[in-house]
Write an enzyme that holds these catalytic residues in place. Structure first.
Site, PDB file in Angstrom:
ATOM      1  N   ASN A 237      47.868 -15.096  75.455  1.00 31.48           N
ATOM      2  CA  ASN A 237      47.293 -15.077  74.165  1.00 31.48           C
ATOM      3  C   ASN A 237      48.718 -14.989  72.935  1.00 31.48           C
ATOM      4  O   ASN A 237      49.694 -14.494  73.397  1.00 31.48           O
ATOM      5  CB  ASN A 237      47.508 -13.563  75.172  1.00 31.48           C
ATOM      6  CG  ASN A 237      46.667 -13.197  73.251  1.00 31.48           C
ATOM      7  OD1 ASN A 237      46.436 -13.585  71.667  1.00 31.48           O
ATOM      8  ND2 ASN A 237      46.545 -11.256  73.289  1.00 31.48           N
TER       9      ASN A 237
ATOM     10  N   LYS B  22      47.896 -14.724  70.023  1.00 28.99           N
ATOM     11  CA  LYS B  22      47.780 -13.104  69.009  1.00 28.99           C
ATOM     12  C   LYS B  22      48.122 -13.321  67.487  1.00 28.99           C
ATOM     13  O   LYS B  22      47.076 -14.908  67.802  1.00 28.99           O
ATOM     14  CB  LYS B  22      49.112 -12.390  69.241  1.00 28.99           C
ATOM     15  CG  LYS B  22      49.651 -11.823  71.046  1.00 28.99           C
ATOM     16  CD  LYS B  22      50.533 -10.417  70.824  1.00 28.99           C
ATOM     17  CE  LYS B  22      49.884  -9.891  72.475  1.00 28.99           C
ATOM     18  NZ  LYS B  22      50.387  -8.293  72.745  1.00 28.99           N
TER      19      LYS B  22
ATOM     20  N   HIS C 100      41.520  -6.302  74.070  1.00 28.38           N
ATOM     21  CA  HIS C 100      42.799  -6.473  74.375  1.00 28.38           C
ATOM     22  C   HIS C 100      43.195  -4.943  73.424  1.00 28.38           C
ATOM     23  O   HIS C 100      42.221  -4.502  72.355  1.00 28.38           O
ATOM     24  CB  HIS C 100      43.831  -7.190  73.577  1.00 28.38           C
ATOM     25  CG  HIS C 100      44.883  -7.170  73.288  1.00 28.38           C
ATOM     26  ND1 HIS C 100      45.528  -6.635  73.423  1.00 28.38           N
ATOM     27  CD2 HIS C 100      45.513  -8.219  74.575  1.00 28.38           C
ATOM     28  CE1 HIS C 100      47.005  -6.878  73.751  1.00 28.38           C
ATOM     29  NE2 HIS C 100      47.099  -7.856  74.327  1.00 28.38           N
TER      30      HIS C 100
ATOM     31  N   GLU D 260      45.420  -4.165  72.034  1.00 24.63           N
ATOM     32  CA  GLU D 260      45.579  -4.339  69.672  1.00 24.63           C
ATOM     33  C   GLU D 260      44.271  -4.322  69.201  1.00 24.63           C
ATOM     34  O   GLU D 260      44.187  -3.766  68.277  1.00 24.63           O
ATOM     35  CB  GLU D 260      46.051  -5.236  69.387  1.00 24.63           C
ATOM     36  CG  GLU D 260      47.839  -4.990  70.001  1.00 24.63           C
ATOM     37  CD  GLU D 260      48.350  -6.666  70.506  1.00 24.63           C
ATOM     38  OE1 GLU D 260      48.100  -7.294  70.286  1.00 24.63           O
ATOM     39  OE2 GLU D 260      49.250  -6.543  71.219  1.00 24.63           O
TER      40      GLU D 260
ATOM     41  N   GLU E  83      46.614  -4.175  81.722  1.00 24.26           N
ATOM     42  CA  GLU E  83      47.227  -4.621  80.742  1.00 24.26           C
ATOM     43  C   GLU E  83      47.602  -3.151  80.055  1.00 24.26           C
ATOM     44  O   GLU E  83      47.281  -2.392  79.511  1.00 24.26           O
ATOM     45  CB  GLU E  83      47.350  -5.127  79.284  1.00 24.26           C
ATOM     46  CG  GLU E  83      47.031  -6.620  79.809  1.00 24.26           C
ATOM     47  CD  GLU E  83      46.968  -7.740  78.404  1.00 24.26           C
ATOM     48  OE1 GLU E  83      48.184  -8.800  78.777  1.00 24.26           O
ATOM     49  OE2 GLU E  83      46.736  -7.514  77.161  1.00 24.26           O
TER      50      GLU E  83
ATOM     51  N   GLY F 130      54.797  -6.140  75.219  1.00 27.25           N
ATOM     52  CA  GLY F 130      56.003  -6.435  73.675  1.00 27.25           C
ATOM     53  C   GLY F 130      56.877  -5.774  73.721  1.00 27.25           C
ATOM     54  O   GLY F 130      58.080  -5.460  73.084  1.00 27.25           O
TER      55      GLY F 130
ATOM     56  N   SER G 210      54.401  -7.405  79.048  1.00 27.77           N
ATOM     57  CA  SER G 210      56.070  -7.975  79.491  1.00 27.77           C
ATOM     58  C   SER G 210      56.536  -8.861  80.596  1.00 27.77           C
ATOM     59  O   SER G 210      57.546  -8.784  81.146  1.00 27.77           O
ATOM     60  CB  SER G 210      57.762  -6.972  79.405  1.00 27.77           C
ATOM     61  OG  SER G 210      57.463  -6.195  78.345  1.00 27.77           O
TER      62      SER G 210
HETATM   63  P1  13P Z   1      53.617  -9.208  76.503  1.00 29.88           P
HETATM   64  O1  13P Z   1      53.464 -10.506  77.216  1.00 29.88           O
HETATM   65  O2  13P Z   1      54.321 -10.620  74.604  1.00 29.88           O
HETATM   66  O3  13P Z   1      54.267  -8.539  76.571  1.00 29.88           O
HETATM   67  O4  13P Z   1      52.173  -9.207  75.717  1.00 29.88           O
HETATM   68  C1  13P Z   1      51.281  -9.183  76.655  1.00 29.88           C
HETATM   69  C2  13P Z   1      50.389  -9.387  76.134  1.00 29.88           C
HETATM   70  O5  13P Z   1      49.751  -8.547  74.939  1.00 29.88           O
HETATM   71  C3  13P Z   1      49.257  -9.983  76.192  1.00 29.88           C
HETATM   72  O6  13P Z   1      47.774  -9.851  76.211  1.00 29.88           O
END
Ligand code: 13P
Length: 256
Positions: free
Chosen positions: A9, A11, A97, A99, A169, A175, A215
């Site tokens: 992903n 983003k 997601h 976010e 997640e 992150g 992560s």
């Molecule tokens: P990270 O791997 O940067 O923690 O992000 C995870 C994520 O949101 C994948 O959709």
């Protein structure tokens, strides 16, 4: 046996040239890899370019989007529809997601509508669920995930659920570098599989692929893959660099 699926992903990262450079570096590194499905989910602007570049891999690396409108077309300024994603070559679409939920106000119900729509366009949804730190500390992890699953799989058939990908997640692990303990992730994901079994039957529970996300790095992916119910990972930051994402894909191949 379920084939693990590792999805990048990206983003809101990468220009066209950066995306093309990634694919050029990445494909040779995973050329001989068997036993793992791989997907790259770039921003909308790079879907076409990444799709073209991936064509060289002859379908071994799938293309996915990070969001989708529930409508097929119309006056929805700024939105992108499932038929458009299909047209550009997508196989997968990430939906719900955290976010999207927290920053763009997507409700559980809207996510469910999008998941249903995705199946209508022959896209495989990667349905994201997960609790915030406050919810976890309040002991609400299971109830939050059940609520998200209930709405997210609303009106799906058993066959559709069997084809879906679910990504667990935990929001606090995204992150932050604070990845969820693999045994805790396994316990939650086992619970998700159990929930799918109760609602959609044993066949769907056996078939549905459930990823962990938050992560994930080259040095911890095998700890997740060693868990019986974890079928891959949804990777953010560590999927932005070709070598790191290739190492995660290699680490996801089940041993034995
Ligand atoms: P990270 O791997 O940067 O923690 O992000 C995870 C994520 O949101 C994948 O959709």
């Amino acid at each position: 046996m379920r084939i693990p699926v590792i999805a990048a992903n990206w983003k809101m990262h990468k220009t066209l040239s950066e995306a093309a450079q990634f694919v050029k570096e990445f494909l040779p590194q995973v050329a001989g890899l068997e036993g793992v499905d791989i997907a790259i989910c770039p921003p909308f602007t790079a879907l076409g370019a990444v799709g073209w570049a991936l064509a060289e891999a002859k379908g071994r690396v799938g293309l996915g989007a990070q969001n989708m409108a529930k409508e097929a077309q119309g006056a929805f300024t700024g939105e992108v529809s499932g038929p458009m994603l299909k047209d550009v070559g997508c196989t997968y679409v990430i939906l719900g997601h955290s976010e999207r939920r927290s920053l763009f106000g997507e409700s559980d119900e809207l996510v469910g509508e999008k998941v249903r729509a995705a199946f209508g366009y022959d896209l495989i949804p990667i349905l994201c669920v997960g609790e915030t730190l406050a919810e976890r500390e309040a002991g609400q992890t299971d109830s939050v995930i059940r609520r998200q699953l209930l709405a997210g799989t609303d009106q799906l058939s058993t066959a559709q659920v069997a084809r879906a990908v679910i990504a667990y997640e935990p929001v606090w692990a995204i992150g932050t570098g604070k990845n969820c303990n693999p045994a805790d992730a396994q316990a939650t994901i086992e619970g998700i599989r159990g929930w799918v079994g109760d609602r959609f039957g044993a066949e769907a529970a056996k078939a549905v692929r459930i990823q962990y996300g938050g992560s994930v790095k080259p040095n911890n992916v095998s700890d997740y893959m060693a868990q019986p119910d974890i079928d891959g990972a949804l990777v953010g930051g560590a999927a932005l660099e070709a070598g790191s994402f290739a190492a995660i894909c290699a680490g996801a191949v089940r041993k034995g």
